[in-house]
Design a protein around this motif. Structure first.
Motif, PDB file in Angstrom:
ATOM      1  N   GLN A   1      -0.442  -1.640   6.044  1.00 26.18           N
ATOM      2  CA  GLN A   1       0.113  -1.813   4.701  1.00 26.18           C
ATOM      3  C   GLN A   1       1.360  -2.163   4.897  1.00 26.18           C
ATOM      4  OE1 GLN A   1      -0.512   2.023   2.848  1.00 26.18           O
ATOM      5  NE2 GLN A   1      -1.564   0.949   1.140  1.00 26.18           N
ATOM      6  N   ARG A   2       2.232  -1.799   5.840  1.00 27.45           N
ATOM      7  CA  ARG A   2       3.478  -2.225   5.981  1.00 27.45           C
ATOM      8  C   ARG A   2       3.546  -3.578   6.388  1.00 27.45           C
ATOM      9  NH1 ARG A   2       4.179   2.955   7.815  1.00 27.45           N
ATOM     10  NH2 ARG A   2       4.006   2.612  10.205  1.00 27.45           N
ATOM     11  N   LEU A   3       2.687  -3.889   7.186  1.00 28.64           N
ATOM     12  CA  LEU A   3       2.787  -5.576   7.713  1.00 28.64           C
ATOM     13  C   LEU A   3       2.288  -6.277   6.594  1.00 28.64           C
ATOM     14  CD1 LEU A   3       2.678  -7.513   9.998  1.00 28.64           C
ATOM     15  CD2 LEU A   3       0.527  -6.919  10.661  1.00 28.64           C
ATOM     16  N   ARG A   4       1.149  -6.020   5.819  1.00 26.07           N
ATOM     17  CA  ARG A   4       0.779  -7.035   4.609  1.00 26.07           C
ATOM     18  C   ARG A   4       1.809  -7.084   3.607  1.00 26.07           C
ATOM     19  NH1 ARG A   4      -3.676  -3.838   1.952  1.00 26.07           N
ATOM     20  NH2 ARG A   4      -3.647  -5.527   0.552  1.00 26.07           N
TER      21      ARG A   4
ATOM     22  N   ASN B   1       2.318   2.528  -7.645  1.00 23.00           N
ATOM     23  CA  ASN B   1       1.593   1.191  -7.560  1.00 23.00           C
ATOM     24  C   ASN B   1       0.131   1.480  -7.114  1.00 23.00           C
ATOM     25  OD1 ASN B   1       4.010  -0.748  -5.786  1.00 23.00           O
ATOM     26  ND2 ASN B   1       4.145  -0.215  -7.851  1.00 23.00           N
ATOM     27  N   ARG B   2      -0.487   2.176  -8.106  1.00 19.23           N
ATOM     28  CA  ARG B   2      -2.108   2.540  -7.800  1.00 19.23           C
ATOM     29  C   ARG B   2      -2.895   2.022  -9.111  1.00 19.23           C
ATOM     30  NH1 ARG B   2      -1.884   9.333  -8.295  1.00 19.23           N
ATOM     31  NH2 ARG B   2      -1.273   9.419 -10.735  1.00 19.23           N
ATOM     32  N   ASP B   3      -2.086   1.865 -10.287  1.00 20.53           N
ATOM     33  CA  ASP B   3      -3.045   1.528 -11.604  1.00 20.53           C
ATOM     34  C   ASP B   3      -2.610   0.057 -11.991  1.00 20.53           C
ATOM     35  OD1 ASP B   3      -4.611   3.969 -11.707  1.00 20.53           O
ATOM     36  OD2 ASP B   3      -2.281   4.949 -11.875  1.00 20.53           O
ATOM     37  N   ALA B   4      -3.559  -0.380 -12.453  1.00 22.23           N
ATOM     38  CA  ALA B   4      -3.378  -2.003 -13.169  1.00 22.23           C
ATOM     39  C   ALA B   4      -4.499  -2.067 -14.204  1.00 22.23           C
ATOM     40  CB  ALA B   4      -3.324  -2.911 -12.188  1.00 22.23           C
ATOM     41  N   PHE B   5      -4.155  -1.747 -15.331  1.00 19.40           N
ATOM     42  CA  PHE B   5      -5.163  -1.892 -16.485  1.00 19.40           C
ATOM     43  C   PHE B   5      -6.502  -1.422 -16.018  1.00 19.40           C
ATOM     44  CE2 PHE B   5      -1.547  -4.805 -16.582  1.00 19.40           C
ATOM     45  CZ  PHE B   5      -0.913  -4.277 -17.683  1.00 19.40           C
ATOM     46  N   GLY B   6      -6.901  -0.352 -15.332  1.00 15.96           N
ATOM     47  CA  GLY B   6      -8.265  -0.015 -15.167  1.00 15.96           C
ATOM     48  C   GLY B   6      -8.857  -0.039 -13.775  1.00 15.96           C
TER      49      GLY B   6
ATOM     50  N   GLY C   1      -1.117   0.369  -3.448  1.00 17.49           N
ATOM     51  CA  GLY C   1       0.011   1.159  -3.341  1.00 17.49           C
ATOM     52  C   GLY C   1       1.311  -0.094  -2.587  1.00 17.49           C
ATOM     53  N   ILE C   2       0.880  -1.378  -2.440  1.00 11.79           N
ATOM     54  CA  ILE C   2       1.812  -2.218  -2.221  1.00 11.79           C
ATOM     55  C   ILE C   2       2.626  -2.831  -3.139  1.00 11.79           C
ATOM     56  CG2 ILE C   2       1.983  -4.531  -0.745  1.00 11.79           C
ATOM     57  CD1 ILE C   2      -0.475  -3.704   0.717  1.00 11.79           C
TER      58      ILE C   2
END
Length: 491
Positions: free
Chosen positions: A476-479, A356-361, A366-367
């Motif tokens: 991050q875990r809370l989000r 979960n680090r890349d989305a079309f550039g 990571g969430i």
């Protein structure tokens, strides 16, 4: 008067949000179709790996098969696809395969070859930015006589009720148009209206990825996690192709969605019994292919029925059974808890996730996968990450294999991520379940696919150890928990 006016607006907002979240589902959604005899079933995969020097290698099967299926159809093609465009977001300039153009060409050519062909394309309004953008390839399909259905997703329950309550009270009724846009299109070229972004914030979709075609005197279907979206052409994906009665179940699952737009799909109708029957509305001259009855069975699932099948498969896993999961998004609390319980009772569990680090550039945070992976790793679940360099590990696959000789294996794959939005009757989703002896070829092929991704080697880098992305913070875990619970997220 202002306090009373504000109070009335807040009450209306809350009431509309609650209604949109809990309103009755449209008829025909969330269905578990009967188990059907498996006829000509094959597992397909799009895979990516890297050489020791970091050079990308790929093996693609899914859309070659899609175009082959379209290319032999003579009476009926029904394609329901979430992303069907050439938008690249921030990833312009990469060597993407022009999938949207290839599929458009295949449909137009087949319609010219067989003018009596009924061709229907069902897609999500995101492709038109909710009415704020015109797509040339959809116009070309319409000109060629292909019926294009842009799904009326307002019939779905609210995925993000905090926003949808207000949107349904006001902005929804303003409509939209492709002229006069003044905001940048975050997905591709051109300008779009503010109303496009306001509609986008509802965060629900027709997320299905299915194909049904006639094949000789019979019928064939395909269910996949892949989109004919140019910027998605590098992604890893999976699919199951099959024929016979299950293909008619798949056709039946598409009838309600097309019907929302006044489109009646032709073709035989499936029955609730073990074999399909031909009813009124059949394509002239068509017959139902009975196929040979095999030990393995195929079952079509939609929306919330997918969740129930996933949970049942996990809960059916006993000590020593092998349970493999490869999924783009994993965040559904019931599924996570079921996986932890399976680990505790001795199931040989492995979970492979996209980082979960890349989305079309664009860079993502990571969430939800990194917080979830941290939780599963703490519970003793073996975890690995797909090795990616801009593309996504986009498959949605659960594979169960028995410890005892002679037991049945099981596979579930399709469009649905393992999230609240995908599994709790909020998006439109379609997955397929294959059950049969462990030596069923499609089950063996799926197992080999998972092993190739899990067992990375220096010569063929396919995955990374958990420690490579073990960076989930408490925040991050809370989000993740807040976003999953409220719907204020894109997963």
């Amino acid at each position: 008067m202002w306090p009373w006016i504000m109070m009335a607006l807040l009450v209306a907002w809350a009431g509309m949000g609650a209604w949109q979240r809990y309103k009755p589902l449209p008829e025909g959604l969330g269905r578990t179709f009967p188990e059907r005899p498996a006829v000509d079933v094959s597992f397909l995969a799009d895979e990516t790996w890297y050489t020791p020097s970091g050079e990308r290698r790929a093996r693609r099967q899914i859309f070659d098969e899609v175009m082959a299926m379209i290319g032999q159809a003579k009476r009926l093609v029904v394609l329901d696809i979430f992303l069907f465009n050439d938008f690249a977001g921030g990833a312009d300039g990469q060597d993407f395969r022009p999938l949207s153009a290839e599929i458009t060409d295949a449909l137009v050519d087949q319609k010219k070859r067989y003018p009596v062909l009924n061709a229907v394309v069902i897609t999500d309004p995101l492709n038109t930015l909710y009415g704020g953008h015109e797509l040339a390839h959809l116009a070309r399909l319409r000109e060629a006589g292909v019926t294009v259905v842009v799904t009326d997703i307002t019939r779905l329950r609210a995925s993000n009720p905090l926003w949808s309550g207000a949107w349904h009270l006001g902005p929804r009724w303003l409509g939209n148009h492709s002229d006069g846009g003044w905001l940048p299109n975050a997905l591709g070229p051109g300008k779009v209206t503010l109303r496009s972004y306001m509609a986008l914030l509802n965060f629900n979709a027709n997320h299905r990825k299915t194909l049904i075609v006639d094949r000789g005197d019979g019928w064939a279907g395909l269910i996949t996690s892949a989109n004919p979206h140019d910027a998605s052409s590098l992604h890893g994906n999976v699919a199951l192709r099959f024929e016979g009665a299950a293909a008619l179940d798949l056709l039946a699952s598409e009838r309600p969605v097309a019907g929302w737009s006044g489109v009646s799909l032709p073709g035989p109708r499936s029955s609730t019994g073990p074999e399909p029957t031909v009813e009124e509305g059949s394509v002239e001259g068509a017959s139902v292919e009975r196929g040979s009855v095999e030990e393995s069975r195929v079952q079509v699932l939609t929306e919330g029925a997918i969740r129930e099948a996933l949970l049942a498969a996990i809960q059916a896993s006993g000590s020593g059974d092998r349970l493999d999961v490869a999924v783009f998004y994993l965040s559904h609390r019931e599924v996570i808890e079921a996986l932890v319980a399976a680990q505790r009772r001795g199931v040989a569990l492995r979970v492979l996730l996209d980082p979960n680090r890349d989305a079309f550039g664009l860079q993502k945070g990571g969430i939800p996968n990194r917080p979830v992976a941290h939780e599963l790793h703490a519970a003793g679940v073996p975890m690995r990450w797909c090795a990616t360099q801009g593309e996504q590990c986009h498959s949605k696959l659960l594979l169960r294999r028995p410890a005892a000789a002679g037991g049945e294996g099981e596979m579930i794959l399709g469009s649905a991520n393992f999230t609240r939005r995908n599994l709790d009757d909020l998006n439109l989703e379609t997955s397929v379940r294959l059950v049969g002896p462990a030596d069923t070829p499609a089950l063996q092929d799926a197992s080999a696919f998972f092993e190739r991704r899990w067992q990375s080697t220096p010569q063929r880098v396919t995955s990374e150890p958990f420690a490579a992305h073990d960076d989930a913070s408490t925040w991050q875990r809370l989000r993740y928990r807040i976003m999953e619970a409220t719907g204020l997220s894109t997963f």
